[in-house]
Structures are given as structure tokens and as C-alpha cells.
Design a protein around this motif. Structure first.
Motif, PDB file in Angstrom:
ATOM      1  N   LEU A 139       0.827  -1.206   0.000  1.00  0.00           N
ATOM      2  CA  LEU A 139       0.000   0.000   0.000  1.00  0.00           C
ATOM      3  C   LEU A 139       0.869   1.267   0.000  1.00  0.00           C
ATOM      4  N   ARG A 142       2.968   1.963  -3.181  1.00  0.00           N
ATOM      5  CA  ARG A 142       2.140   2.444  -4.296  1.00  0.00           C
ATOM      6  C   ARG A 142       1.682   3.888  -4.043  1.00  0.00           C
ATOM      7  N   LEU A 143       1.208   4.112  -2.825  1.00  0.00           N
ATOM      8  CA  LEU A 143       0.700   5.461  -2.518  1.00  0.00           C
ATOM      9  C   LEU A 143       1.768   6.534  -2.720  1.00  0.00           C
ATOM     10  N   TYR A 186      -8.173  -4.237   0.019  1.00  0.00           N
ATOM     11  CA  TYR A 186      -8.395  -3.278  -1.067  1.00  0.00           C
ATOM     12  C   TYR A 186      -7.231  -3.155  -2.030  1.00  0.00           C
ATOM     13  N   CYS A 187      -6.048  -2.850  -1.458  1.00  0.00           N
ATOM     14  CA  CYS A 187      -4.883  -2.625  -2.323  1.00  0.00           C
ATOM     15  C   CYS A 187      -4.191  -3.971  -2.530  1.00  0.00           C
ATOM     16  N   CYS A 192      -6.506  -4.604  -8.119  1.00  0.00           N
ATOM     17  CA  CYS A 192      -7.217  -3.742  -7.159  1.00  0.00           C
ATOM     18  C   CYS A 192      -8.089  -2.716  -7.897  1.00  0.00           C
ATOM     19  N   CYS A 194      -8.728   0.461  -8.235  1.00  0.00           N
ATOM     20  CA  CYS A 194      -8.173   1.786  -7.927  1.00  0.00           C
ATOM     21  C   CYS A 194      -9.170   2.922  -8.170  1.00  0.00           C
ATOM     22  N   CYS A 197     -10.961   3.553  -5.081  1.00  0.00           N
ATOM     23  CA  CYS A 197     -10.171   3.576  -3.841  1.00  0.00           C
ATOM     24  C   CYS A 197     -10.239   4.962  -3.187  1.00  0.00           C
ATOM     25  N   PHE A 199      -8.007   6.465  -1.779  1.00  0.00           N
ATOM     26  CA  PHE A 199      -6.741   7.191  -1.935  1.00  0.00           C
ATOM     27  C   PHE A 199      -6.377   7.446  -3.404  1.00  0.00           C
ATOM     28  N   CYS A 200      -7.307   7.204  -4.327  1.00  0.00           N
ATOM     29  CA  CYS A 200      -6.914   7.267  -5.741  1.00  0.00           C
ATOM     30  C   CYS A 200      -6.458   8.673  -6.172  1.00  0.00           C
ATOM     31  N   CYS A 203      -2.722   8.702  -4.881  1.00  0.00           N
ATOM     32  CA  CYS A 203      -1.840   7.553  -5.110  1.00  0.00           C
ATOM     33  C   CYS A 203      -0.914   7.784  -6.319  1.00  0.00           C
ATOM     34  N   PHE A 206      -0.956   4.875  -8.986  1.00  0.00           N
ATOM     35  CA  PHE A 206      -2.168   4.910  -9.807  1.00  0.00           C
ATOM     36  C   PHE A 206      -2.051   6.030 -10.842  1.00  0.00           C
ATOM     37  N   VAL A 211       0.892   0.633 -10.833  1.00  0.00           N
ATOM     38  CA  VAL A 211       0.381  -0.131  -9.680  1.00  0.00           C
ATOM     39  C   VAL A 211       0.937  -1.548  -9.635  1.00  0.00           C
TER      40      VAL A 211
HETATM   41  S1  SF4 Z   1      -5.283   3.677  -5.845  1.00  0.00           S
HETATM   42 FE1  SF4 Z   1      -4.984   1.497  -6.165  1.00  0.00          FE
HETATM   43  S2  SF4 Z   1      -2.806   1.194  -5.848  1.00  0.00           S
HETATM   44 FE2  SF4 Z   1      -3.299   3.176  -4.989  1.00  0.00          FE
HETATM   45  S3  SF4 Z   1      -3.698   2.781  -2.855  1.00  0.00           S
HETATM   46 FE3  SF4 Z   1      -5.665   2.675  -3.896  1.00  0.00          FE
HETATM   47  S4  SF4 Z   1      -5.955   0.510  -4.392  1.00  0.00           S
HETATM   48 FE4  SF4 Z   1      -3.777   0.796  -3.891  1.00  0.00          FE
END
Ligand code: SF4
Length: 348
Positions: A139, A142-143, A186-187, A192, A194, A197, A199-200, A203, A206, A211
């Protein structure tokens, strides 16, 4: 902002598990050791069994190692059970039965690494130590778009510094549970969602379409093959077992007499070679030797290729090697045995 969003998500979607919402450090420790390299669904019944069978750290410390290994049977990575038992004895004998209440004290327990120490410290005592497991690495890498190969000290320190800034100092227990849950639910490693999400917007992976490339893994360790020939030696209502020794897999577990080779034995030479092995071990060849099932067993860095054979003697062989022990078919199941041997016995 990150912690706030995460905790809001957790209130609604976090997993409800028997070892959450409790502050008994011993029970939390049990759950953490059981869940290392074990799926939650599988670990749950073991956790419940351990809590019932060994309600306090003193109960665990006073149990025999054989009993603890038997309780652990089927979970694999048996060094975890031996370390758990040794650490319980340390707490019982050296700390008067008081489970340590500092990060350093917890980390000093046998079999406890930084991840487990942080989990226990935060869940039981609300100390602000971030947990860093595979889900968290995935997580966070990626973030924040972190390409440092994970599984190294450098990566651990880098992720820890970052997480120390993110962690909710008031509720580090909930923060840690939430970040692991979000990572695993989730991640996900692949596929996933995204787009949906929470946090998209932030992130980096993303945004950059990277990813699936994160986290970066350090080089894999080569998997080695081992060739085991297990000989089920029987006469009357007896069979032979032996206990595995220190310095190898499955230490302390029982198994059938084992002949291990560097390479697989040629099928045409199998009978004569095993007959010779039995002659050396027991002072006489069996009345009959039969080929049994072939089984594969996968460990993290080893593939065990096992061939089972049955050697039938008309009566007790002339000599029994010191490392072997005579037992009865119905007794072997009460001994701690590896999953491989258990699978074989279940097939009979
Ligand atoms: S956008 Fe996708 S890769 Fe980024 S934190 Fe959310 S689920 Fe994970």
C-alpha cells in the motif's frame, strides 16, 4: 489526512477478529505468531485452541514441547511453536509471568521481530510503533511511489520513518489494524479497484500507471529440491518412527524412518538400494517391500519430493537403531508429525 481517511474506512469495513479489541498482550502475541505465514481463516481455529488450552503464559510455559508441537500441527514453520514455547518459559521464569510492556522488552522475546513487536506494543499498550508487513509495504510503496526493494533493512527504515509521521498517535492500534486490512482487502497484489479507492486522488502509482510494478521485490532465493524416501516399517501391530533433530526442518516432529538422497534414485535401482538400507539399519531385509505413494511438499525455499515405501517384517527385526522408536499405528497420530506424514497416514 491519511490516518483520518483510513480510520473512517476501518470503522465501516475493518475485519472483526477474535484477537482485536482486546488488550491481553499474551493473547495478542499468540495471534501474531500464529498468523505469521498463515491465512486468517486457518489461523483463527489455532488461536482459539491455544487460548483455550493454554489460557495464560504460565500454562503455555509449563506444557511439554511435544504437546505444544502437537497443538501446532498443520500450521507449518514449526520453529514458531518452539520459539513461542521458549519465550513463554522466559516470561514465566525470568519475568515472573509478567508479559513485557515496552517495545524493546517485547522485541527481546524469542521469535519476535520488529513487525510482531510493533503489533503487540500498539494493540496491547497503544504505543505508537507502526507495523510493516507485506500489505503495508504494498500500500505505502504504491501510494508514495517508493521503488526501494522491500525485504531489506534500508527499505524497512525508509518505510518506518514515513509511517512514524503518518501513524495516529492517539489510536496506533486502530491505525495499524486499518492499514493492514486496507492493504489486504483493497490494495491487493493484483486486480485492485483503484478507480473506487479512497486514496486514488493521492496515489502516485495509480497516477503513473505503475500499480502492478510495486512494490519492488529483492531477489528471490532459489528453491532447492530434496529427495526423501520414507520407509513404513511394520511387523505384527508395530511400526517404527523417529524424531527429527535440531538444525533442519521440522525439528522435534516425528516421522517414519527416512533415507534422504542427493538425487532421485533410479526406479530400476530403488528396490536393491532400499533393501540395503534396511539391512544396514535393522540387520535383516524385510519379507516384502512395496512401493507406496509419491508426494510433493512445498516449503518456502524447499521442495520435498517424498517417496513412501512399506517394508513388512514377519517379526521384530534383529536390531532397532537408537534414533528409532517402536510405536503402534493408533499411537502415531497422537505424536507431533509433519503435514507430509499426516497426509500419508490419512491415505492409508
Ligand atoms: S489507488 Fe490502487 S494502488 Fe493506490 S492505494 Fe488505492 S488501491 Fe492501492
Amino acid at each position: 489526512m491519511f490516518a483520518k481517511k483510513l480510520l473512517t474506512w476501518y470503522q465501516e469495513f475493518g475485519r472483526k477478529l477474535p484477537w482485536r479489541g482486546i488488550d491481553n498482550p499474551y493473547h495478542i502475541w499468540l495471534s501474531e505468531i500464529i498468523l505469521q505465514q498463515t491465512r486468517i481463516e486457518q489461523g483463527r481455529s489455532y488461536y482459539e485452541h491455544f487460548v483455550k488450552e493454554y489460557p495464560t503464559v504460565i500454562d503455555l510455559a509449563r506444557a511439554s514441547e511435544e504437546k505444544v508441537l502437537k497443538s501446532w500441527q498443520g500450521l507449518g514453520y514449526y520453529s514458531r511453536a518452539r520459539n513461542l514455547h521458549a519465550a513463554a518459559q522466559y516470561v514465566a521464569d525470568q519475568l515472573d509471568g509478567h508479559f513485557p510492556d515496552t517495545y524493546e522488552g517485547i522485541l527481546a522475546l524469542k521469535g519476535v521481530g520488529k513487525y510482531t513487536a510493533a503489533a503487540i506494543a500498539s494493540f496491547a499498550y497503544r504505543l505508537p510503533y507502526p507495523v510493516i508487513d507485506g500489505n503495508v509495504y504494498r500500500l505505502v510503496s504504491r501510494l508514495y511511489g517508493i521503488y526501494t526493494p522491500i525485504g531489506t533493512d534500508q527499505a524497512y527504515n525508509e518505510f518506518e520513518r514515513l509511517l512514524l509521521n503518518l501513524i495516529d498517535k492517539e489510536r496506533p492500534d486502530l491505525f495499524n489494524q486499518a492499514i493492514m486490512d486496507f492493504g489486504s482487502i483493497y490494495c491487493k497484489p493484483t486486480g485492485c479497484d483503484c478507480e473506487n479507492c479512497i486514496f486514488c486522488q493521492e496515489c502516485v502509482a495509480f497516477r503513473d500507471g505503475k500499480v502492478e510494478l510495486l512494490p519492488v521485490r529483492s531477489q528471490k532465493i532459489a528453491i532447492k529440491e530434496r529427495f526423501f524416501y520414507y520407509i513404513d516399517i511394520r511387523w505384527d501391530d508395530c511400526l517404527l518412527v523417529q524424531q527429527r533433530q535440531a538444525g533442519d526442518i521440522w525439528q522435534g516432529l516425528y516421522e517414519l524412518p527416512l533415507y534422504e538422497t542427493e538425487r532421485p534414485i533410479e526406479p530400476s535401482r530403488m528396490e536393491s538400494e532400499i533393501m540395503q538400507v534396511l539391512q544396514n539399519w535393522l540387520g535383516a531385509p524385510p519379507a516384502a517391500l512395496e512401493l507406496g505413494p509419491e508426494m510433493k511438499h512445498q516449503l518456502t525455499h524447499r521442495t520435498i519430493k517424498a517417496q513412501f515405501l512399506t517394508a513388512k517384517y514377519d517379526s521384530k527385526p534383529p536390531k532397532i537403531p537408537e534414533k528409532m522408536r517402536v510405536t503402534r499405528p493408533n499411537e502415531i497420530k497422537s505424536l507431533p508429525i509433519s503435514r507430509l506424514i499426516d497426509r500419508y497416514l490419512s491415505k492409508l
